[in-house]
Scaffold this active site. Structure first.
Site, mmCIF file in Angstrom:
data_model
loop_
_atom_site.group_PDB
_atom_site.id
_atom_site.type_symbol
_atom_site.label_atom_id
_atom_site.label_comp_id
_atom_site.label_asym_id
_atom_site.label_seq_id
_atom_site.Cartn_x
_atom_site.Cartn_y
_atom_site.Cartn_z
ATOM 1 C CE LYS A 1 -4.285 -1.849 1.767
ATOM 2 N NZ LYS A 1 -5.177 -2.040 2.887
ATOM 3 C CE LYS B 1 -5.996 -8.964 -1.302
ATOM 4 N NZ LYS B 1 -6.078 -8.635 0.038
ATOM 5 C CE LYS C 1 -13.916 -5.486 1.507
ATOM 6 N NZ LYS C 1 -13.641 -5.117 2.883
HETATM 7 P P1 TYM Z 1 -10.672 -7.157 4.672
HETATM 8 O O1 TYM Z 1 -11.803 -6.251 5.017
HETATM 9 O O2 TYM Z 1 -9.715 -6.697 3.636
HETATM 10 O O3 TYM Z 1 -11.206 -8.559 4.235
HETATM 11 C C1 TYM Z 1 -12.164 -9.240 4.998
HETATM 12 C C2 TYM Z 1 -11.861 -10.721 5.007
HETATM 13 O O4 TYM Z 1 -11.885 -11.232 3.675
HETATM 14 C C3 TYM Z 1 -10.687 -11.956 3.409
HETATM 15 N N1 TYM Z 1 -10.361 -11.796 1.980
HETATM 16 C C4 TYM Z 1 -10.233 -12.803 1.130
HETATM 17 N N2 TYM Z 1 -10.335 -14.139 1.280
HETATM 18 C C5 TYM Z 1 -10.157 -14.912 0.188
HETATM 19 N N3 TYM Z 1 -9.885 -14.411 -1.053
HETATM 20 C C6 TYM Z 1 -9.769 -13.076 -1.243
HETATM 21 N N4 TYM Z 1 -9.506 -12.584 -2.457
HETATM 22 C C7 TYM Z 1 -9.945 -12.206 -0.132
HETATM 23 N N5 TYM Z 1 -9.896 -10.858 0.027
HETATM 24 C C8 TYM Z 1 -10.150 -10.630 1.331
HETATM 25 C C9 TYM Z 1 -9.650 -11.312 4.308
HETATM 26 O O5 TYM Z 1 -8.566 -12.181 4.535
HETATM 27 C C10 TYM Z 1 -10.462 -11.051 5.550
HETATM 28 O O6 TYM Z 1 -10.545 -12.201 6.337
HETATM 29 N N6 TYM Z 1 -7.308 -6.520 8.329
HETATM 30 C C11 TYM Z 1 -8.556 -7.177 7.990
HETATM 31 C C12 TYM Z 1 -9.708 -6.799 8.893
HETATM 32 C C13 TYM Z 1 -9.457 -6.951 10.361
HETATM 33 C C14 TYM Z 1 -9.416 -8.164 11.087
HETATM 34 C C15 TYM Z 1 -9.193 -7.798 12.429
HETATM 35 C C16 TYM Z 1 -9.561 -9.510 10.705
HETATM 36 C C17 TYM Z 1 -9.253 -5.935 11.256
HETATM 37 N N7 TYM Z 1 -9.108 -6.451 12.497
HETATM 38 C C18 TYM Z 1 -9.109 -8.776 13.448
HETATM 39 C C19 TYM Z 1 -9.460 -10.467 11.739
HETATM 40 C C20 TYM Z 1 -9.237 -10.106 13.059
HETATM 41 C C21 TYM Z 1 -8.955 -6.779 6.579
HETATM 42 O O7 TYM Z 1 -8.543 -5.775 6.072
HETATM 43 O O8 TYM Z 1 -9.877 -7.573 6.010
#
Ligand code: TYM
Length: 327
Positions: free
Chosen positions: A111, A192, A195
């Site tokens: 990023k 991957k 969003k």
């Molecule tokens: P975020 O909002 O980017 O994504 C949410 C969840 O979706 C999963 N994910 C995917 N899984 C499979 N294939 C993909 N292409 C894909 N893109 C996203 C992510 O791995 C995630 O599980 N940092 C985290 C949010 C967070 C969090 C936490 C998660 C903040 N605090 C505490 C667990 C525990 C995030 O940005 O997820």
């Protein structure tokens, strides 16, 4: 009783990668252990957000949580910024971590690449995530595999803290799905699904119309040999479609290969459109019922109360270990 904690950022529309890698696991775990799920709005402000949109997106994700099958009777569902302990513990963890380990986080590197200076929040992002998890004494963190490194860091910090002050935190484990821990972009299966990708046809969002789903799948990049075979290395595009097919149909990948033996990619894609749309119809129907309902806010308020109770106990423990005066 074991506990799982996870969160999703309220940035834009949740896509099927988020669903397959994370949300689907959230729902399954509800019947196996205590589950706490958060909408991590404070993480999303590490990059600029439109305030009106942020508010709407936060409630959108809450409604999607319920639409995919989270049950407020079984899971605690709340918004991160409504529970102050998250930022409080995050600061304490910041004082127990190192710039070197944060610099190695690949998400931060991606990023901030080619930028002379990056927002400090992007750099300390993993510490807020560690605070989220450690506040709830979670043994398991169900996430996609892009978050694995952040969980490793959380473990390191928890162990470091425990070694220095005595047992304080539960050391959590990454929990990934067997199929679909990393769903790839439809237009470029070496990236991957994300969003933020510019091409909207690179992803399928849970709220996409049937026509958008059809266009995205029919346009999906595949190789030219037309053989339907799961081989992530040599056939990443078709393997990605097979994974998505498997998750939404409940069929094993091997059975799908057999079903389409001798058929071309066109047939598989056409059927996949139907399989995905059938599942999304149910999610969207529920979403439309709940999104504007007062029930949604009620659930989030109740979730906040329960999350406060658990997280305050952890903060008392942490503050006492650190020697912070309490009265
Ligand atoms: P975020 O909002 O980017 O994504 C949410 C969840 O979706 C999963 N994910 C995917 N899984 C499979 N294939 C993909 N292409 C894909 N893109 C996203 C992510 O791995 C995630 O599980 N940092 C985290 C949010 C967070 C969090 C936490 C998660 C903040 N605090 C505490 C667990 C525990 C995030 O940005 O997820």
């Amino acid at each position: 009783m074991k506990r799982a904690f996870s969160g999703v950022q309220p940035t834009g529309n949740i896509h099927i990668g988020n669903y397959i890698g994370a949300l689907k696991q959230f729902v399954e775990l509800q019947n196996e252990m205590e589950t706490v799920y958060c909408i991590v709005d404070l993480h999303s402000i590490t990059v600029p957000q439109d305030p009106k949109e942020l508010k709407e997106h936060t409630l959108d994700v809450a409604a999607l949580y319920l639409s995919v099958g989270l049950d407020p009777e079984k899971s605690i569902i709340f918004i991160q910024s409504t529970v102050p302990a998250h930022t409080e513990l995050s600061w304490i963890l910041t004082c127990h971590s190192y710039t070197g380990e944060l610099s190695r986080m690949t998400q931060f590197k991606d990023k901030s690449r080619e930028k002379e200076s990056a927002p400090a929040g992007l750099f300390t992002y993993p510490l807020l995530m560690a605070a989220d998890i450690l506040l709830y004494d979670a043994q398991f963190v169900p996430v996609g595999n892009d978050q694995k490194q952040h969980i490793e860091l959380t473990r390191d910090i928890a162990e470091r803290f425990n070694n220095k002050y005595g047992e304080t935190f539960v050391v959590p484990q990454y929990k990934g799905t067997k199929v679909g821990a990393r769903i790839m972009a439809l237009d470029n299966p070496t990236n991957k699904m994300s969003k933020s990708a510019e091409n909207e046809y690179s992803r399928i969002s849970l709220l996409d119309s049937p026509i958008k789903v059809k266009k995205s799948i029919m346009k999906a990049t595949t190789d030219s040999d037309n053989e339907i075979k799961f081989d992530e290395e040599n056939k990443p595009g078709i393997s990605n479609l097979l994974t998505i097919y498997s998750v939404f149909s409940g069929m094993e990948v091997g059975d799908i290969e057999k079903k389409y033996k001798g058929c071309g990619y066109g047939q598989l894609k056409k059927d996949l459109v139907e399989v995905v749309n059938d599942s999304l119809v149910d999610i969207q129907k529920k979403y439309n019922e709940i999104r504007k309902s007062e029930e949604l806010i009620k659930i989030l308020k109740e979730g906040r109360e329960k999350a406060q109770t658990i997280s305050q106990k952890t903060m008392e423990r942490v503050k006492s270990k650190l020697g912070l005066v309490r009265f």
